[in-house]
Scaffold this motif. Structure first.
Motif, PDB file in Angstrom:
ATOM      1  N   LYS B  45      -6.291   8.409  -3.464  1.00 36.28           N
ATOM      2  CA  LYS B  45      -5.032   7.707  -3.669  1.00 36.28           C
ATOM      3  C   LYS B  45      -4.973   7.074  -5.061  1.00 36.28           C
ATOM      4  O   LYS B  45      -4.011   7.272  -5.800  1.00 36.28           O
ATOM      5  N   SER B  46      -6.016   6.325  -5.403  1.00 34.56           N
ATOM      6  CA  SER B  46      -6.003   5.657  -6.706  1.00 34.56           C
ATOM      7  C   SER B  46      -5.988   6.677  -7.833  1.00 34.56           C
ATOM      8  O   SER B  46      -5.358   6.460  -8.869  1.00 34.56           O
ATOM      9  N   THR B  47      -6.678   7.794  -7.631  1.00 33.14           N
ATOM     10  CA  THR B  47      -6.679   8.824  -8.649  1.00 33.14           C
ATOM     11  C   THR B  47      -5.258   9.314  -8.892  1.00 33.14           C
ATOM     12  O   THR B  47      -4.835   9.490 -10.044  1.00 33.14           O
ATOM     13  N   TYR B  87      -2.969  -1.892 -10.771  1.00 35.20           N
ATOM     14  CA  TYR B  87      -4.146  -1.089 -10.475  1.00 35.20           C
ATOM     15  C   TYR B  87      -5.036  -1.780  -9.460  1.00 35.20           C
ATOM     16  O   TYR B  87      -5.085  -3.004  -9.392  1.00 35.20           O
ATOM     17  N   GLN B  88      -5.784  -0.957  -8.741  1.00 36.76           N
ATOM     18  CA  GLN B  88      -6.687  -1.528  -7.741  1.00 36.76           C
ATOM     19  C   GLN B  88      -7.734  -2.417  -8.395  1.00 36.76           C
ATOM     20  O   GLN B  88      -8.100  -3.459  -7.866  1.00 36.76           O
ATOM     21  N   ASP B  89      -8.224  -1.972  -9.574  1.00 38.22           N
ATOM     22  CA  ASP B  89      -9.217  -2.806 -10.261  1.00 38.22           C
ATOM     23  C   ASP B  89      -8.543  -3.813 -11.198  1.00 38.22           C
ATOM     24  O   ASP B  89      -9.175  -4.346 -12.104  1.00 38.22           O
ATOM     25  N   LEU B 173       2.013   0.427  -6.772  1.00 44.08           N
ATOM     26  CA  LEU B 173       1.199  -0.722  -6.370  1.00 44.08           C
ATOM     27  C   LEU B 173      -0.016  -0.226  -5.601  1.00 44.08           C
ATOM     28  O   LEU B 173       0.116   0.293  -4.487  1.00 44.08           O
ATOM     29  N   ASP B 174      -1.202  -0.377  -6.202  1.00 38.67           N
ATOM     30  CA  ASP B 174      -2.426   0.101  -5.554  1.00 38.67           C
ATOM     31  C   ASP B 174      -3.087  -1.059  -4.817  1.00 38.67           C
ATOM     32  O   ASP B 174      -3.745  -1.900  -5.424  1.00 38.67           O
ATOM     33  N   GLU B 175      -2.917  -1.120  -3.527  1.00 41.62           N
ATOM     34  CA  GLU B 175      -3.413  -2.205  -2.674  1.00 41.62           C
ATOM     35  C   GLU B 175      -3.054  -3.574  -3.248  1.00 41.62           C
ATOM     36  O   GLU B 175      -3.926  -4.394  -3.527  1.00 41.62           O
ATOM     37  N   PRO B 176      -1.756  -3.842  -3.371  1.00 40.53           N
ATOM     38  CA  PRO B 176      -1.337  -5.090  -4.030  1.00 40.53           C
ATOM     39  C   PRO B 176      -1.636  -6.332  -3.209  1.00 40.53           C
ATOM     40  O   PRO B 176      -1.724  -7.414  -3.763  1.00 40.53           O
TER      41      PRO B 176
ATOM     42  N   SER E 151     -14.631   5.021  -5.491  1.00 36.26           N
ATOM     43  CA  SER E 151     -13.323   4.398  -5.276  1.00 36.26           C
ATOM     44  C   SER E 151     -13.521   2.955  -4.839  1.00 36.26           C
ATOM     45  O   SER E 151     -14.623   2.549  -4.470  1.00 36.26           O
ATOM     46  N   GLY E 152     -12.441   2.164  -4.902  1.00 37.62           N
ATOM     47  CA  GLY E 152     -12.528   0.749  -4.570  1.00 37.62           C
ATOM     48  C   GLY E 152     -13.131   0.503  -3.196  1.00 37.62           C
ATOM     49  O   GLY E 152     -14.011  -0.344  -3.012  1.00 37.62           O
ATOM     50  N   GLY E 153     -12.665   1.251  -2.205  1.00 38.08           N
ATOM     51  CA  GLY E 153     -13.155   1.060  -0.851  1.00 38.08           C
ATOM     52  C   GLY E 153     -14.600   1.476  -0.705  1.00 38.08           C
ATOM     53  O   GLY E 153     -15.378   0.853   0.017  1.00 38.08           O
TER      54      GLY E 153
HETATM   55 MG   LIG Z   1      -8.227   3.225  -4.387  1.00 34.59          MG
END
Ligand SMILES: [Mg+2]
Ligand SMILES: Nc1ncnc2c1ncn2[C@@H]1O[C@H](COP(=O)(O)OP(=O)(O)OP(=O)(O)O)[C@@H](O)[C@H]1O
Ligand SMILES: Nc1ncnc2c1ncn2[C@@H]1O[C@H](COP(=O)(O)OP(=O)(O)OP(=O)(O)O)[C@@H](O)[C@H]1O
Ligand SMILES: [Mg+2]
Lengths: 412, 262, 347, 412, 262
Positions: B45-47, B87-89, B173-176, E151-153
């Motif tokens: 997903k993030s990719t 971003y998630q990070d 929005l990546d896991e906002p 990945s984050g998770g």
């Molecule tokens: Mg991710």
């Protein structure tokens, strides 16, 4: 006046510790900040005072007007180079070529002016342009090919030193005679002009600070207590006045000091108050975040390296003007290490994103004072090396210890 | 379907070293639509989000914006198209303060002579930042604190607020809400609904199916780098989505969900 | 705006006619042992002898011209009344002379000539002559061995050192056209013996180890490097190698036959002459007698005291180095050098 | 054999791209890795080959046995110092004092052996101990007072240089005569012994690799295809054999090369296969994470600096043994910069957490080859500087470009 | 209450620069108990966790472990007491692989001669790591990938797994499921229950009240650096907890919760 305006939009967070009003509150706030290690340049300044005191006790001519003026002249070249280094350090990079660039640029200037008979101004500009071109080349190379700055500028350190030998050719040393070029380090302004400059600086500074305060107040934003603004101003302006008073007692305000001071001031304004400066800090803090925010990281890096090398060139030219000559060893030796050490001692982080242009001035003063004082005491070479090392270590340690509280409180 | 999409990906693949992170993924989002991107950890997903926002290049496949082929060669390009991303990070500059981070890359310059040299108008920026954070119920001691000194949720709030600056056409929005508190989560979900009403395209990644069901119009599920299912929220059941995510049989999932309900 | 308004603030006016006073001795570097171990002690001793109340301000610039400039300023601030200046860089020292002039302090150019400036006196060995002496000694030795048509290697000093240029010029004036073939020639950055060693190794590789009949090395440090390189390459016997400075290590090598010669510049007389001159200037006297030449430095004919350098080989170590007390016999003959000393009749 | 064992506990992730079996699969895998920039030391090795080729064309003696043996001897000292620098770089720190420490340690050894008449072994040990003590001092100071290593070792650079001048005192250069000390750089082993050493290394290596393979297989863990293990071994062992073949054609296997090779090998084992090494990487990668994992970060740092300075001392002693003398300029000049450049060119990151001991060997070979080749051509000083700079830049750029694919694929 | 507590804090305060992050906080957790720490963003939860795990020093107050006063002067001390922590910012070494991170600080040494020099037994470690990750349903391409490439998770899963290595007496989890997928979240919640059964003390921070109610025995609520409420899960209602967290009146909260249920 010192309490936050009532118009402000956001309620003050109850966890935020505010200094009590009045002078007592200010003092308590100062002590609190002291214990938390939030002191800015204070430790360096105290370190400098200690160094001065020790040398003064050892030889009372150390604090004479003539020696302090000499000290100022001695640090301008290194300090100017160091200011460029500060910029590079803000990015978290390093420039090892600064010394070699300063030598080569001065050599180019000397060659044009003395051997090829160009005028002083074109020669000077050519010298600066040499620095700028080299910086741009370094910057482009490292961004294009993703080579670490350390390696690019290390290659530069060697390459430009070779170029300097090549430019100076067989004649070796070139003496400078042009009065304009010599005048850069040899001109002193009379008291009247010196005080005019001081007055100008003070008035402009005070005016901008108060205009800004008014605007914040109008916008309903919290204000810094007036008294701390005033205290800060009294100290900085006091230092300025004291310095000029010393200069006017001797030969007058040196043009070189004015140039150096101007460079530092401009640089500070650039990095602290402009978009470009903000982006520089961002790249130094987190290059990837800056890239994602749409900042052209490569362009920033090229510009910074160009500026830094131009400043190195300016430093080299100032040094040449003071020495009245350029030779094959101009810019070699400990010029580079001193410039880097000055920036670091002054409080600029080697890891990027933290620092100020003033650190070039403060650090250069520390390093310059040590070497000036030891020359005054005429110590033997081996002792001088050892003492310089020791003083550097102690000075940096005082600074680091004073930040310790902050580290303990900090995230990392 | 993708004819009237604001943004679409066609057959996008991406490889990292020996890992095939995305395999021929199609993706589309319309204006005024909230698409939720769901999937297990490491599903890609993030990719996908990073590809859309231009921070990683694609190996193969096409990207279409408003029906035209575009080359997302960098974040600058994406933000010029009006794509804003959380971003998630997070990607904040730890050494800058909250105001500096919120306005990074789009600083307000003071008017007049200052404009040419890029002189910053701190007063205006601070004022706007304060207002925005208040709107999102973000509680921070001061907008002048360095981001390094903020708590995890506060940082997340700053990152979300950042994406709202400027005037985006599409928000990723990546896991906002991953680190957000109750009130802040509610604000962000409200915000997403408002964005939809304003006609923006919104892509949101979340592992919290309750949140997903409460804001999304469409759910796209990814698994091991492939797009495996699409649901219309009005018709979808949670069990189906979960089974698509985990790749388990629907029956098993119902079982576990029941157990957890206890 | 006023140019260099100099209020004589630094220097104490020379009118002060006390018996004491301050003399500054400014030497260029500390990486060669001569300055710290010979020039300085001899100079200081002589000054004390002539003027017990005088104080010598000593500084060493560690091969850095701008450092030397700062040291000059420090000396003037300290109230030096005479400068004895051995410049790092002969040409750029003019600025320091000018600075001293502003404070009305006389300057003695010591060991190296400060060009294009208003110096008062010059005391030195003739540096070009040093190069000639080295070249001549090498040529004579090779002639005696019947190898004067062979190939030699030249290892010069630092490319950034003006003196190195003079040695080089002197040597070339003898060696060029002598029939010797220069197989390889190097400048040695920083006079570094390590670099000299590597250069010599490469010369041996590119020329072949039996081809080299002689080595011109500009000083004892580089000679040491060259000799180490040849030893490691298995060159046997070692060809004649020149040197300079009569360093202890160099003399020892000369005694055991690894190095053919070194140039001995009798530093004691040089330092003492400088001390006498400085004390005389301090007392406002006009020094007579000693001055034996005039050397043009580009601006004026500088009254000079020029001392002759001496070529030292195994044969005359005893009559020069030991006799002058430059190195004591026991210093030279430590440990494994006993036998060599005995054969040269040094005890 | 090359397919993962069936016993393994975890199913293979379908996204993981596996090389097809057979030679063709290996080649395709190689090409894939090439395009993704996963090449390890290959670019440096190719760069080295290009440099060698160019010098060989310019002067065919460059690749003669005698010159290659010389090259090896020329790089041992710098390479040993560089190996220490690699350690420090792994932490993300820098050691600017390595050159000065190498000089001082050699001076101490010379003083004890020549002037004070101690035996060779005690003097040698005292030299090494000097280095160790200095390193420990640096490490303790920087961890105790939280001063950046850059500053501490910069102070060291000055201070220990002063100490060296002091130790060498008035006599200056000290000639070394002791056959043991001279023997360090001057001993060559006969072919028989050399080949015995090679055989030993090869057998031990092959044995450990296969024992380890067997264990993994038994534990049901995935195995690297056998063919890539074999290809890798053929290359490394081939290089070893070739090197020894060259040495035996000239004077034999140099003891110094054996020492240097041994140091690099031991270091590689230390950092790659022990707890201490793992912790070092952890501190270099994320010091805060390492601290939270209960690693004594300070202790690691002190140990690394002690090791690095000891290695610098060893390098200084090797250099002295080769020069047959110690003088005031031992360890100064470009020793330090070359050692750092070697580590970086060899592929060790300046930012910590990435690198290997081999980079000291490879980098030293690159830098040593450039300077060896140019001395062989007897170029003029200015040209030498410029060419060195240019070659360094190009070598580093090839390396960086080859990693580019990886950066594009990578996170940052 | 704290008489039989495994671990307790008494009147702990902590100041960062000009921010009073914790004000006289008491805290206690018993063996075999799961305590959930709830609170708004920036309430001081992570600060409390960091104090317990010894990575930040306290300004004032006492720490008691098994009834004895202890000085938590560093993470080494805490882990010697048997306290294992999952930090909100994860704190992994990006340059090490998954196995390296899992075993960081407690690497397996090979037996025999290798032990003295600290020779690593990679085979055993890889085997154990593979087994552990499988137990937690963590899906990663290979245990030899560098953590930077996860990945984050996946990173979050590694951090949780890390805390399970060794044999802790007390586990602190700072938002352990924030980035986790459905299956992984379930595994972590199961894990927490198993830890309780084994008699460990567990402290878990989460903004997801559903998760909190499903695993916790007791809920401690913090607000602006102070402990403001404690609930027994069996008796508590979600509305009460939310109102304690946000500091709003209970009635308002019920209102909003209702709205969201829609
Ligand atoms: Mg991710
Ligand atoms: N290193 C620090 N320096 C300065 N202030 C800090 C630091 N760490 C935390 N703070 C401040 O302390 C307060 C509490 O932070 P903490 O991280 O404990 O919050 P939290 O309850 O974990 O929040 P979240 O739910 O967002 O993770 C915040 O206001 C934060 O700004
Ligand atoms: N820079 C990288 N280098 C190598 N592999 C990567 C990189 N980035 C991601 N990957 C791999 O690609 C896969 C997908 O990662 P991605 O971050 O897209 O997952 P995700 O769906 O966002 O998961 P999560 O829900 O855990 O955030 C993972 O297996 C990860 O290991
Ligand atoms: Mg937190």
């Amino acid at each position: 006046m010192s309490a936050p305006s009532t118009q402000q939009a956001m309620a003050v967070d109850p966890r935020l510790i505010q200094d009590a009003p009045g002078l007592k509150g200010a003092w308590q706030g100062f002590l609190r900040r002291l214990s938390q290690g939030e002191l800015g340049s204070l430790p360096v300044i105290i370190g400098l005072c200690v160094i001065w005191l020790i040398f003064y006790i050892a030889n009372d001519r150390f604090l004479s007007a003539v020696n302090l003026t000499n000290l100022m002249l001695q640090i301008t070249a290194m300090g100017t180079i160091s200011a460029g280094i500060v910029l590079v350090l803000l990015l978290g990079d390093i420039d090892l070529s600064a010394g070699a660039v300063s030598g080569l640029s001065a050599a180019v200037m000397a060659l044009l002016n003395v051997k090829m008979g160009y005028g002083a101004v074109p020669s000077l500009l050519a010298g600066l342009a040499t620095g700028a071109a080299i910086g741009a080349f370094h910057g482009l190379w490292m961004t294009r090919f993703r080579v670490p700055p350390f390696v690019v500028t290390l290659a530069g350190l060697l390459g430009w030193q070779g170029a300097q030998l090549f430019v100076l050719g067989n004649t070796g040393t070139v003496n400078l005679n042009d009065s304009f070029i010599i005048g850069l380090a040899g001109t002193f302004f009379e008291p009247a002009i010196a005080w005019l400059v001081v007055a100008l600086i003070v008035v402009v500074h005070v005016a901008t600070v108060f205009v800004e305060r008014r605007r914040r107040e109008a916008a309903g934003l919290p204000l810094v207590p007036l008294r701390s603004t005033v205290v800060r101003m009294v100290f900085t302006h006091g230092a300025l006045v004291a310095a000029v008073a010393v200069f006017t007692q001797d030969r007058g305000l040196p043009l070189a000091a004015l140039i150096f001071g101007g460079v530092v001031l401009l640089l500070e304004l650039l990095i602290r108050h402009t978009r470009f400066g903000r982006h520089t800090f961002a790249v130094g803090g987190n290059a990837e975040a800056a890239r994602r925010a749409g900042i052209r990281v490569d362009r920033i890096r090229v510009t910074i390296f160009t500026l830094a090398s131009t400043m190195a060139a300016a430093g080299g030219i100032l040094a040449a003007s003071r020495l009245l000559a350029v030779n094959q060893s101009s810019g070699s030796g400990d010029v580079l290490l001193n410039a880097i050490a000055a920036a670091v001692i002054g409080g600029t982080s080697l890891f990027g994103g933290r620092g100020s242009a003033w650190s070039a001035l403060l650090g250069a003063l520390v390093i310059g004072s040590i070497s000036n004082g030891m020359d005054l005491l005429a110590l033997s070479s081996s002792v001088k090396f050892m003492v310089t090392g020791a003083v550097l270590l102690v000075a940096a340690s005082i600074d680091a210890l004073s930040r310790r509280g902050r580290q303990a409180a900090g995230r990392a | 379907m993708s004819a009237n999409a604001l943004f679409a990906l066609k057959g996008v693949s991406k490889r990292f070293g020996a890992v095939q992170a995305l395999t021929k993924v199609d993706f589309e989002v319309k204006a005024g639509e909230v698409v939720a991107l769901c999937g297990d950890n490491g599903a890609g997903k993030s990719t996908l989000i990073k590809i859309i926002s231009g921070i990683i290049p694609i190996d193969e496949g096409d990207t279409l914006f408003e029906g035209r082929k575009v080359s997302l060669s960098g974040p600058k390009v994406a933000s010029a198209l009006g794509i804003a991303t959380v971003y998630q990070d997070l990607a904040l500059c730890d050494n800058l303060d909250v105001v500096g981070n919120l306005f990074l890359g789009r600083e307000q310059r003071s008017s007049g002579a200052g404009k040419a040299v890029g002189w910053l108008d701190e007063t205006v920026m601070e004022q706007q930042a304060t207002a925005l954070l208040q709107r999102l119920s973000v509680s921070i001691p001061s907008v002048r604190t360095q981001v390094a000194a903020l708590s995890g949720g506060q940082r997340q709030s700053i990152a979300v607020a950042r994406a709202m600056m400027g005037e985006p056409k599409m928000v990723l929005l990546d896991e906002p809400t991953a680190a957000l508190g109750v009130a802040q989560t509610r604000q962000v979900l409200d915000l997403i609904r408002r964005l939809r009403e304003q006609g923006l395209a919104v892509v949101v990644i979340s592992h919290n199916l309750m949140d997903v069901f409460s804001v999304a119009d469409r759910i796209i599920v990814m698994r091991l780098g492939k797009r495996v299912a699409t649901f219309d929220v009005k018709e979808a059941k949670e069990v189906e989505v979960v089974s698509a995510i985990t790749g388990a049989k629907k029956a098993e999932v119902t079982e576990t969900l029941k157990m957890e309900g206890a | 705006k006023r140019e260099n308004k100099e209020a004589a603030a630094g220097g104490t006016p020379p009118a002060e006619k006390r018996s004491g006073g301050k003399i500054a001795l400014l030497l260029p570097e500390s990486k060669t042992s001569r300055y710290e171990s010979h020039d300085r002690p001899h100079f200081e001793r002589k000054v004390k002898e002539l003027c017990p109340d005088c104080e010598v301000i000593y500084s060493n610039a560690d091969q850095d011209a701008s450092k030397q400039q700062s040291q000059t300023e420090a000396a003037l601030t300290n109230g030096a009344q005479v400068l004895v200046l051995d410049p790092v860089d002969s040409a750029s020292a003019a600025a320091m002379v000018a600075r001293a002039r502003q404070s009305k302090v006389p300057v003695i150019s010591y060991d190296r000539l400060i060009t294009n400036s208003d110096v008062d006196y010059y005391i030195s060995f003739d540096n070009e002559k040093v190069g000639k002496l080295q070249g001549q000694a090498l040529l004579d030795k090779l002639k005696a061995d019947g190898k004067d048509k062979g190939t030699i290697v030249i290892i010069n000093g630092a490319p950034t050192d003006n003196n190195a240029k003079l040695f080089k010029a002197g040597a070339h004036s003898i060696l060029d056209g002598s029939g010797l073939v220069v197989g390889a020639e190097y400048d040695t950055p920083d006079w570094s013996p390590d670099k000299a060693q590597q250069q010599m190794e490469q010369a041996v590789t590119s020329l072949g180890k039996d081809k080299i009949v002689g080595v011109y090395a500009a000083n004892d440090g580089t000679a040491g490097g060259a000799i180490a390189a040849m030893k490691a390459a298995g060159v046997n016997p070692l060809p004649p190698v020149t040197g300079q400075d009569a360093e202890l290590a160099g003399i020892q090598r000369v005694l055991v036959g690894e190095q053919y010669m070194t140039v001995y510049k009798a530093i004691k007389p040089e330092a003492e002459a400088a001390a006498e001159l400085a004390v005389a200037l301090l007392r406002g006297q006009v020094p007579e007698g000693k001055v034996n030449a005039k050397v043009n430095n580009g601006q004026k004919d500088v009254p000079s005291i020029l001392l002759p350098p001496v070529s030292v080989t195994k044969e005359n170590v005893k009559s020069t180095i030991v006799a002058d007390g430059f190195w004591k016999a026991e210093e030279i003959c430590s440990g494994s050098y006993k036998d060599a000393c005995a054969s040269a009749q040094i005890q």
